[in-house]
Enzyme design. Structure first.
Site, short mmCIF file in Angstrom:
data_model
loop_
_atom_site.label_atom_id
_atom_site.label_comp_id
_atom_site.label_asym_id
_atom_site.label_seq_id
_atom_site.Cartn_x
_atom_site.Cartn_y
_atom_site.Cartn_z
N ASP A 271 0.76 -1.07 0.04
CA ASP A 271 -0.23 0.09 0.04
C ASP A 271 0.86 1.07 -0.07
O ASP A 271 1.46 1.56 0.79
CB ASP A 271 -0.91 0.08 1.24
CG ASP A 271 -1.80 1.16 1.38
OD1 ASP A 271 -1.85 1.91 0.23
OD2 ASP A 271 -2.56 1.33 2.21
N LYS A 278 1.47 7.91 0.22
CA LYS A 278 1.89 8.11 1.79
C LYS A 278 3.58 8.50 2.09
O LYS A 278 4.07 8.57 0.99
CB LYS A 278 2.13 6.54 2.32
CG LYS A 278 0.80 5.87 2.76
CD LYS A 278 1.05 4.40 3.03
CE LYS A 278 -0.46 3.66 3.26
NZ LYS A 278 -1.21 4.51 4.63
N ASP A 348 -5.87 6.60 -0.78
CA ASP A 348 -5.18 5.80 0.35
C ASP A 348 -6.13 4.97 1.21
O ASP A 348 -5.97 4.08 1.99
CB ASP A 348 -4.40 6.55 1.37
CG ASP A 348 -3.49 5.80 2.10
OD1 ASP A 348 -3.18 4.52 2.03
OD2 ASP A 348 -2.58 6.42 3.05
N ARG A 352 -11.23 -0.43 2.35
CA ARG A 352 -12.64 -0.62 2.04
C ARG A 352 -13.23 -0.61 0.60
O ARG A 352 -14.05 -1.30 0.38
CB ARG A 352 -13.27 0.76 2.70
CG ARG A 352 -12.99 2.05 1.81
CD ARG A 352 -13.16 3.13 2.96
NE ARG A 352 -12.01 3.29 3.79
CZ ARG A 352 -11.88 4.09 4.91
NH1 ARG A 352 -12.91 5.03 4.93
NH2 ARG A 352 -10.84 4.36 5.64
N1 BES Z 1 -3.28 0.18 5.28
C1 BES Z 1 -3.59 1.37 5.81
C2 BES Z 1 -4.09 1.50 7.15
C3 BES Z 1 -2.85 1.53 7.96
C4 BES Z 1 -2.02 2.61 8.22
C5 BES Z 1 -2.57 0.24 8.99
C6 BES Z 1 -0.97 2.69 8.93
C7 BES Z 1 -1.53 0.44 9.82
C8 BES Z 1 -0.59 1.47 9.91
C9 BES Z 1 -4.89 1.72 5.02
O1 BES Z 1 -5.08 1.66 3.65
C10 BES Z 1 -5.05 3.52 4.93
O2 BES Z 1 -4.14 4.03 4.35
N2 BES Z 1 -5.92 4.23 5.59
C11 BES Z 1 -5.81 5.21 5.75
C12 BES Z 1 -7.23 5.93 5.66
C13 BES Z 1 -7.43 7.45 5.34
C14 BES Z 1 -6.86 7.93 4.08
C15 BES Z 1 -8.94 7.57 5.59
C16 BES Z 1 -5.25 5.70 7.09
O3 BES Z 1 -5.62 5.07 8.09
O4 BES Z 1 -4.64 6.81 7.40
ZN ZN Z 2 -4.01 -0.23 3.14
MN MN Z 3 -4.07 2.76 2.27
#
Ligand code: BES
Ligand code: ZN
Ligand code: MN
Length: 505
Positions: A271, A278, A348, A352
């Site tokens: 990811d 990121k 990101d 979902r």
């Molecule tokens: N895989 C990540 C969630 C994540 C991030 C898990 C860091 C563990 C450590 C997920 O895909 C993500 O990036 N989520 C975002 C959502 C946001 C953009 C609404 C997040 O949690 O920042």
């Molecule tokens: Zn993710």
């Molecule tokens: Mn993500």
């Protein structure tokens, strides 16, 4: 590793090393007392001299003792007897296994499960001991050019149980070992680098599970996803050169008409965030973004090994989330398989997007329950840290099952609300709703998004972002929530560890 149950007095059983517990301060447990008698007071002597206090997690290896059935004795501290809690017990097993390995022991007789923590029985203690032992012995060195030759001498562990508990203990042992294998698989898949563990690799791995455990296998490719209208899953895959896969493994332990438990695991093999890129720091850890997938594959492996009388499906939407000229843009609107449209405001928030199409696809299985498992939000890590998985459910009974299973497995979850009030944060001016809900309650709005695709069945969602892997020096996948899922399936199968029904397949 070879595990077995043995009954009889600890001092009469032949073994390379007998492992016995000592409570603090300097109070030998039952097995330690038996060893003390057999050695003419050796254990008591050591305790009296103050050479071993029995502090929780401490160990002391005693060298050869002449004229006994065992070559060595390992004392393991259990802490105060009144405070022998589940984590203390698990720590004692972990310490014992580490000490056995360090000493190069070949085989051991573990006499710890016969004194379980308050409120638990011998079967629980045996199951936990097997799982914790396997978890402790786990190593991931297949990517090293010259794997360290750690003397892996430990070949067999026998667990002592009273003869009245022996039958329940051997069922529990098989379950504990199956869970250990499931966790091992989940950890391996999580730890593999993202250039190896791609969506196609996960499909190959599923195929080999299907062969070795006689599971049904279906793998959908990009074309099939297009035909099915999986616009959200495809939107995430657009930026990647690696083709996406939707993998389904079916374990049939019950009749054809028995509605299956469907577990859906997030399989983002890397990811980057996509166009909503990121930051660089710790981005390598986003190889663990397929730990939900690893968890459901580990759990179905455990279910098959336990031969549970239950139908189970493990479903894995797998893709990378990459930036690129073809990648989905913030502002793009896609149509999900359900027909609902989504404005992708942040690429990101991709988990979902892949889960929602798998959840719609799962409707055709007429599931008894659907549980999705995902490293979904950083917000969940902020809320619950690295201790509990976040739990959301549209069904109170199912939520209760998940919480209970987590408690029994010592792989705990904590429920958060799915209230209608939060849905408002997903409002979109242009599509049916957006894929993000802003900073407040980020893990809840993620669950609220998924809930819109779970209207046709009882559903639970586990956010494992905080528990699926460790960072820092001990960086690596934990194998969670395989124990929780396996325990839930055991309970669903009505096969408590003490039960005696063992259906043949
Ligand atoms: N895989 C990540 C969630 C994540 C991030 C898990 C860091 C563990 C450590 C997920 O895909 C993500 O990036 N989520 C975002 C959502 C946001 C953009 C609404 C997040 O949690 O920042
Ligand atoms: Zn993710
Ligand atoms: Mn993500």
């Amino acid at each position: 590793m070879d595990f077995s149950i043995r009954t009889g007095s600890p001092d009469r059983l032949r073994s390379g090393c007998v492992v016995v517990g000592v409570y603090s301060p300097r109070r030998p447990g039952q097995a330690a007392q038996a060893i003390d008698r057999a050695t003419g007071g050796l254990v008591g002597d050591i305790l009296k001299r103050g050479d071993f206090e029995g502090r929780a997690g401490s160990t002391l290896m005693l060298p050869r003792v002449a004229g006994t059935a065992f070559e060595r004795v390992l004392l393991v501290g259990l802490g105060a007897e009144a405070e022998l809690t589940e984590p203390r017990y698990r720590e004692a097993v972990r310490a014992a296994v580490n000490a056995l390995r360090a000493a190069g022991a070949r085989d051991a007789l573990l006499c710890l499960a016969d004194t379980p923590p308050a409120g638990r029985d011998v079967a629980w203690a045996v199951k936990q001991a097997a799982t914790v032992a396997m978890d402790t012995l786990y190593r991931f060195d297949r990517m090293k050019s010259a794997p360290e030759r750690v003397a892996q001498a430990l070949r067999s562990i026998a667990l002592r149980a009273g003869s009245r508990e022996a039958a329940a203990a051997s069922v529990a042992l098989e379950q504990g070992v199956a869970i250990g294998h499931g966790m091992g698989l989940a950890r391996d898949l999580g730890n593999l680098p993202p250039n190896v563990c791609t969506p196609s690799y996960l499909a190959t791995e599923a195929a080999s599970l299907a062969r070795s455990h006689r599971l049904g296998l279906e793998v959908l490719d990009q074309k099939a996803m297009q035909r099915l209208g999986m616009g959200a899953l495809l939107a995430v895959a657009r930026g990647s050169r690696e083709p996406p896969r939707l993998i389904s493994l079916t374990y049939r332990g019950a009749g054809r008409r028995d509605a299956p438990v469907v577990m859906i695991g997030k399989g983002i093999t890397f990811d980057t965030g996509g166009i909503s890129l990121k930051p660089a720091a710790e981005m390598d850890e986003m190889k663990f973004d397929m730990c939900g997938a690893a968890g459901v594959l580990g759990a179905i492996k455990a279910a098959a090994m336990m031969r549970l009388p239950l139908n189970v499906v493990a479903m894995v939407p797998a893709t990378e989330n990459m930036p690129g000229g073809q990648a989905t843009r913030p502002g793009d609107i896609v149509t999900t398989m359900s027909g609902q449209t989504v404005e992708i405001l942040n690429t990101d928030a991709e988990g979902r997007l892949i889960l929602c199409d798998a959840m719609t696809y799962a409707e055709r299985l007429k599931p008894a329950a659907v549980i999705d498992v995902a490293t979904l939000t950083g917000a969940c890590v902020i809320a619950l840290g690295h201790v509990a998985s976040g739990l959301w459910a549209n069904d109170d009974a199912l939520a209760g099952e998940v919480l209970d299973a987590g408690q029994r497995a010592w792989d705990r979850a904590w429920r958060l609300p799915l209230w209608e009030d939060y849905q408002e944060q997903l409002r979109s001016n242009f599509a049916d709703f957006a894929n993000i809900g802003g900073r407040p309650a980020g893990s809840i709005t993620a669950a609220c998004y998924l809930a819109r695709f779970a209207r046709k069945y009882p559903w639970a969602h586990l956010d494992i972002a905080g528990v699926a892997w460790r960072s820092g020096r001990e960086k690596g996948a934990t194998g969670r929530p395989v124990p929780l899922l396996a325990e839930l399936l055991i309970a669903r199968a009505g096969l408590a560890a003490s039960g005696s029904r063992r259906p043949r397949r």
